[in-house]
Motif scaffolding. Structure first.
Motif, mmCIF file in Angstrom:
data_model
loop_
_atom_site.group_PDB
_atom_site.id
_atom_site.type_symbol
_atom_site.label_atom_id
_atom_site.label_comp_id
_atom_site.label_asym_id
_atom_site.label_seq_id
_atom_site.Cartn_x
_atom_site.Cartn_y
_atom_site.Cartn_z
ATOM 1 N N ASN A 134 -55.589 13.158 -19.293
ATOM 2 C CA ASN A 134 -56.658 14.073 -18.629
ATOM 3 C C ASN A 134 -57.063 13.357 -17.226
ATOM 4 O OD1 ASN A 134 -56.765 16.070 -20.625
ATOM 5 N ND2 ASN A 134 -58.092 14.776 -21.804
ATOM 6 N N GLU B 233 -56.781 15.404 -13.841
ATOM 7 C CA GLU B 233 -58.116 15.828 -13.471
ATOM 8 C C GLU B 233 -58.673 14.956 -12.124
ATOM 9 O OE1 GLU B 233 -60.672 16.039 -16.741
ATOM 10 O OE2 GLU B 233 -59.383 17.413 -17.795
ATOM 11 N N LYS C 131 -50.476 18.888 -25.679
ATOM 12 C CA LYS C 131 -51.194 19.793 -25.446
ATOM 13 C C LYS C 131 -52.201 19.857 -24.044
ATOM 14 C CE LYS C 131 -54.937 22.716 -27.572
ATOM 15 N NZ LYS C 131 -55.729 23.111 -26.220
ATOM 16 N N PRO C 132 -52.752 18.771 -23.662
ATOM 17 C CA PRO C 132 -53.263 18.774 -22.317
ATOM 18 C C PRO C 132 -52.328 18.878 -21.128
ATOM 19 C CG PRO C 132 -53.216 16.581 -23.293
ATOM 20 C CD PRO C 132 -53.126 17.316 -24.322
ATOM 21 N N VAL D 150 -49.471 20.739 -21.538
ATOM 22 C CA VAL D 150 -48.988 22.376 -21.530
ATOM 23 C C VAL D 150 -50.362 23.029 -21.041
ATOM 24 C CG1 VAL D 150 -48.638 24.142 -22.790
ATOM 25 C CG2 VAL D 150 -47.403 22.168 -23.373
ATOM 26 N N ASP D 151 -51.595 22.655 -21.446
ATOM 27 C CA ASP D 151 -52.616 23.480 -20.953
ATOM 28 C C ASP D 151 -52.679 23.403 -19.437
ATOM 29 O OD1 ASP D 151 -53.229 24.183 -23.628
ATOM 30 O OD2 ASP D 151 -55.086 22.922 -23.957
ATOM 31 N N SER D 152 -52.508 22.593 -18.697
ATOM 32 C CA SER D 152 -52.800 22.109 -17.390
ATOM 33 C C SER D 152 -51.470 22.558 -16.584
ATOM 34 C CB SER D 152 -53.225 20.645 -16.980
ATOM 35 O OG SER D 152 -52.176 19.825 -17.404
ATOM 36 N N ASP D 153 -50.245 22.858 -17.325
ATOM 37 C CA ASP D 153 -48.989 23.133 -16.737
ATOM 38 C C ASP D 153 -48.433 22.002 -15.757
ATOM 39 O OD1 ASP D 153 -46.855 24.903 -16.199
ATOM 40 O OD2 ASP D 153 -47.750 25.850 -14.515
ATOM 41 N N ARG E 127 -42.381 24.306 -30.530
ATOM 42 C CA ARG E 127 -43.349 23.789 -29.588
ATOM 43 C C ARG E 127 -42.741 23.433 -28.229
ATOM 44 N NH1 ARG E 127 -47.946 20.060 -31.814
ATOM 45 N NH2 ARG E 127 -48.486 20.291 -29.524
ATOM 46 N N ALA F 10 -41.723 23.548 -24.160
ATOM 47 C CA ALA F 10 -42.505 23.939 -23.140
ATOM 48 C C ALA F 10 -41.684 24.059 -21.835
ATOM 49 C CB ALA F 10 -43.872 23.349 -23.033
#
Length: 390
Positions: A86, A90, A111-112, A114-117, A134, A136
């Protein structure tokens, strides 16, 4: 004449524009995360060393672009890894994330990512769920899917005529994948199936149990310090040489320096060996030994390939990663010379690989290393790609 001169200048500018664009770009930011402390630190260190050597061999740049590597230790703790990734995304705003030694960490950070591409380049861990339902579009694994090596050893065990094999692995995602892969291609009986704690130091009780089961062979998956402890205790029990010992990711370049002659005769399955005679591998092994004064492990080889993969993709995009679709299309082409020889991506971002079997033996210089025995599964895709929706 002025018009002709202007046209010539414009043509030259167009020709040089990709090089000019590379020169104007900020350094490529890579968030590198691996296990760099504890009993398995050697694995992560080899990954880092291999990756950095790949950058060095590319002239200190990837795709003509300066590289800034932000190295972090996940401590083999999924929560630490999530916080780190993260922060990469970020605060540091990295262009890509790479590395990851263990599959429980990989599952936590999926997950982070994938969520952030965020584009991810895997350099070791290849858990089954991320190859299957799953999968990606932003994941590319320059390593392997966990089951693939184990499937090659399962095929080898069948070809050797073993009827009863005893299985052992640590109780986490990669351990289960390594056992599942073996069972998928082994046609005999399972004499026992035991899962131990991650980083368990003492296997004496489990070794006594397997000895009582009197199997034809033992198959284990114990990376890093776990493999060192297991095979020392297996030999101390007088079993090495009496019961064939088969493995994946247990007795390799990361552990053999500590094991030395203790591991002689053990069998291992992989898609790469230091004795491969292709040009890219010969150059890699020679350069790695010169720089680090040790035989490279598979972890180093995978990460070195990862650097070459990224370099090849950036060459096609003039160093640009902001157009993610174009960059990933270039990654998917895998237009580089791999140290393992054949390298092609499947639709799920995992490679199709030639699987081999090796024996722990002395090389021409008298050092304990891996000797290629045979090909087990040529052109082998992972077993989960059929459920990938991409």
């Amino acid at each position: 004449m002025k018009l002709q001169f202007k046209t010539a200048v414009c043509a030259a500018a167009l020709t040089l524009s990709p090089l000019w664009a590379m020169a104007q770009q900020e350094p490529l930011k890579v968030g590198f995360i691996a296990t760099l402390s504890g009993p398995s630190a050697a694995l992560g260190q080899d990954m880092y060393d291999g990756f950095m050597l790949g950058i060095e061999q590319a002239g200190g740049k990837l795709g003509g672009r300066e590289v800034e590597v932000l190295r972090e230790d996940d401590q083999l703790k999924p929560d630490v890894a999530v916080q780190t990734v993260n922060r990469f995304i970020e605060r540091d705003q990295v262009d890509l994330v790479g590395g990851v030694t263990f599959s429980n960490v990989m599952m936590a950070i999926a997950k982070p990512l994938v969520d952030s591409d965020t584009t991810f380049i895997g350099m070791n861990a290849g858990p089954a769920p991320l190859a299957g339902d799953r999968c990606a579009p932003n994941f590319y694994f320059a390593s392997y899917q966990n089951d693939q090596q184990a499937e090659g050893v399962g095929k080898y065990a069948t070809d050797q005529g073993y009827k009863n094999v005893y299985l052992m692995a640590p109780n986490y995602q990669a351990g289960k994948d390594a056992v599942g892969g073996f069972k998928r291609f082994f046609k005999g009986n399972i004499a026992g199936e035991v899962y131990t704690a991650v980083n368990q130091p003492d296997y004496s009780a489990e070794i006594a149990q397997l000895q009582a089961a009197a199997p034809d062979a033992v198959y284990v998956f114990y990376p890093g310090g776990m493999g060192i402890n297991f095979i020392k205790q297996f030999r101390q029990a007088g079993l090495l040489g009496q019961i064939p010992l088969l493995s994946v990711s247990s007795f390799d370049g990361s552990t053999l320096p500590a094991l030395k002659e203790t591991a002689l005769g053990a069998i291992s399955g992989s898609f790469w060996g230091p004795d491969f005679d292709n040009k890219a591998n010969q150059e890699f092994v020679q350069a790695f030994e010169k720089k680090y004064d040790r035989i490279p492990s598979q972890y180093a080889a995978q990460a070195y390939d990862a650097a070459r993969l990224v370099d090849s993709a950036l060459q096609k995009t003039a160093g640009d990663t902001k157009d993610k679709e174009a960059f990933r299309k270039a990654l998917a082409q895998a237009d580089f010379e791999s140290v393992r020889g054949n390298f092609t991506f499947n639709k799920n971002g995992f490679p199709i690989l030639d699987m081999f079997v090796f024996e722990v033996a002395k090389d021409a210089q008298g050092r304990v290393s891996h000797k290629t025995l045979s090909s087990a599964l040529p052109g082998h895709p992972d077993s989960y790609v059929g459920t990938c929706p991409l």
